[in-house]
Scaffold this motif. Structure first.
Motif, mmCIF file in Angstrom:
data_model
loop_
_atom_site.group_PDB
_atom_site.id
_atom_site.type_symbol
_atom_site.label_atom_id
_atom_site.label_comp_id
_atom_site.label_asym_id
_atom_site.label_seq_id
_atom_site.Cartn_x
_atom_site.Cartn_y
_atom_site.Cartn_z
ATOM 1 N N ASP A 65 0.875 -1.170 0.000
ATOM 2 C CA ASP A 65 0.000 0.000 0.000
ATOM 3 C C ASP A 65 0.912 1.219 0.000
ATOM 4 O O ASP A 65 1.631 1.469 0.974
ATOM 5 N N ASP B 285 -5.425 2.501 -9.069
ATOM 6 C CA ASP B 285 -6.270 1.731 -8.152
ATOM 7 C C ASP B 285 -6.335 2.472 -6.821
ATOM 8 O O ASP B 285 -5.491 2.317 -5.939
ATOM 9 N N HIS B 286 -7.355 3.302 -6.713
ATOM 10 C CA HIS B 286 -7.544 4.198 -5.569
ATOM 11 C C HIS B 286 -9.040 4.291 -5.308
ATOM 12 O O HIS B 286 -9.831 4.347 -6.263
ATOM 13 N N LYS C 257 -10.609 5.166 -14.381
ATOM 14 C CA LYS C 257 -9.580 4.120 -14.297
ATOM 15 C C LYS C 257 -9.324 3.506 -15.671
ATOM 16 O O LYS C 257 -8.179 3.248 -16.042
ATOM 17 N N GLY D 215 -1.385 1.139 -6.876
ATOM 18 C CA GLY D 215 -2.637 1.059 -6.142
ATOM 19 C C GLY D 215 -2.386 1.366 -4.682
ATOM 20 O O GLY D 215 -1.381 0.947 -4.114
ATOM 21 N N SER E 159 -4.432 2.843 -0.716
ATOM 22 C CA SER E 159 -5.666 3.125 0.020
ATOM 23 C C SER E 159 -5.878 4.610 0.273
ATOM 24 O O SER E 159 -7.001 5.053 0.425
ATOM 25 N N GLU F 120 -6.803 -1.777 1.022
ATOM 26 C CA GLU F 120 -7.938 -2.066 0.144
ATOM 27 C C GLU F 120 -7.533 -1.994 -1.326
ATOM 28 O O GLU F 120 -8.154 -2.631 -2.176
ATOM 29 N N TYR F 121 -6.505 -1.227 -1.627
ATOM 30 C CA TYR F 121 -5.858 -1.247 -2.935
ATOM 31 C C TYR F 121 -4.354 -1.319 -2.692
ATOM 32 O O TYR F 121 -3.843 -0.683 -1.768
ATOM 33 N N THR F 122 -3.661 -2.070 -3.533
ATOM 34 C CA THR F 122 -2.220 -2.238 -3.338
ATOM 35 C C THR F 122 -1.497 -2.186 -4.682
ATOM 36 O O THR F 122 -2.107 -2.243 -5.742
ATOM 37 N N THR F 123 -0.177 -2.112 -4.585
ATOM 38 C CA THR F 123 0.701 -2.050 -5.757
ATOM 39 C C THR F 123 1.460 -3.362 -5.887
ATOM 40 O O THR F 123 1.950 -3.903 -4.896
#
Length: 288
Positions: free
Chosen positions: A11, A225-226, A234, A250, A252, A265-268
């Motif tokens: 994140d 992704d946000h 997106k 991505g 949070s 909740e969103y990650t890279t």
């Protein structure tokens, strides 16, 4: 990927009490651990003051940490933010610019409070009561003061009501243009990513001609992704990322109790994090 430094995604956008989050830097790392994250970036607004505390906590809890910041920039009256990872926190150009931005944020906040106080029971001391020592004071702290005074139910309600630009109390603070911000981050050895560029919908996604200049100036990626980017935006942003060879990240944009956003909740993807680490020259990540 075999050469990725992490086994899990990261994140890459989270705030502490150094800016407008409600977790201290150490609490932020603890929250990441409780959320099951193995890697996190601390990205307070226009400040690196939380890095040392976050790094100490990351070492204790075995969390990988990418030190960063979220640099305020502006296109005319529209606020634009650029995430900068692994910058040199002592770089003279970056230090001078972030100090100028923080000073302007403070002046702007004081002026907004004076305007609101003409119509609502609110003082500057109310705002200071919602901040921690050394924090970058901004509108979120005014929102928290409005909540504490009973003028709004939540921080989000305050932004949708009294602090909305249509209410007539708000005004912009100083910020450089995004291209200048991107160049500042690169000059400080950092890796710049355009933060949440799709919150206003596909029709307001950054014009391609402007994006091309950002890429030429050193832009590394787009935070697609946000939680606040719209689905249509997106889709458009992924098309632009493919066209210009930009990384997709991505995050949070976690603020603790200040926003409903959840850590992780969103990650890279790990391979993108590996590329950021490979390009970052200003500071080093904290690896478990």
């Amino acid at each position: 990927m075999a050469d990725a430094p992490f086994a899990a995604a990261a994140d890459l956008h989270a705030h502490s009490t150094v800016s407008d989050g409600t977790d201290t830097p150490a609490e932020l790392i603890a929250s990441a651990s409780l959320a099951g994250l193995e890697a996190l970036a601390i990205t307070d607004h226009d400040s690196t003051a939380g890095w040392a505390e976050a790094a100490h906590a990351a070492r204790e809890l075995g969390i990988a940490l990418l030190p960063g910041l979220e640099l305020s920039t502006r296109v005319q009256f529209a606020s634009v933010h650029v995430l900068g990872y692994l910058v040199d926190p002592t770089d003279e150009g970056l230090v001078a610019e972030t100090a100028r931005i923080r000073d302007s944020r403070l002046t702007r906040a004081e002026q907004i409070v004076r305007r609101i106080a003409a119509d609502y029971d609110l003082t500057w001391d109310d705002v200071l009561a919602q901040t921690s020592d050394g924090a970058t004071i901004g509108r979120p702290h005014i929102a928290d003061a409005l909540v504490a005074r009973g003028h709004a139910e939540t921080r989000s309600d305050a932004f949708a009501g009294i602090l909305h630009w249509r209410s007539g109390y708000a005004q912009p603070h100083y910020a450089p243009d995004p291209l200048t911000g991107i160049r500042l981050i690169r000059a400080a050895g950092g890796v710049p990513v355009l933060a949440h560029p799709g919150t206003r919908g596909a029709e307001d996604v950054i014009p391609e001609t402007r994006l091309r200049r950002f890429v030429e100036g050193g832009l590394f990626g787009l935070e697609i992704d946000h939680p606040e980017n719209t689905d249509a935006a997106k889709s458009r942003l992924r098309e632009l990322a493919r066209r210009y060879g930009l990384a997709v990240t991505g995050s949070s944009d976690y603020h603790g109790l200040g926003k409903p956003n959840r850590l992780g909740e969103y990650t890279t993807a790990p391979e993108v994090v590996a590329r950021i680490i490979a390009e970052g020259r200003g500071s080093a990540p904290i690896l478990p």
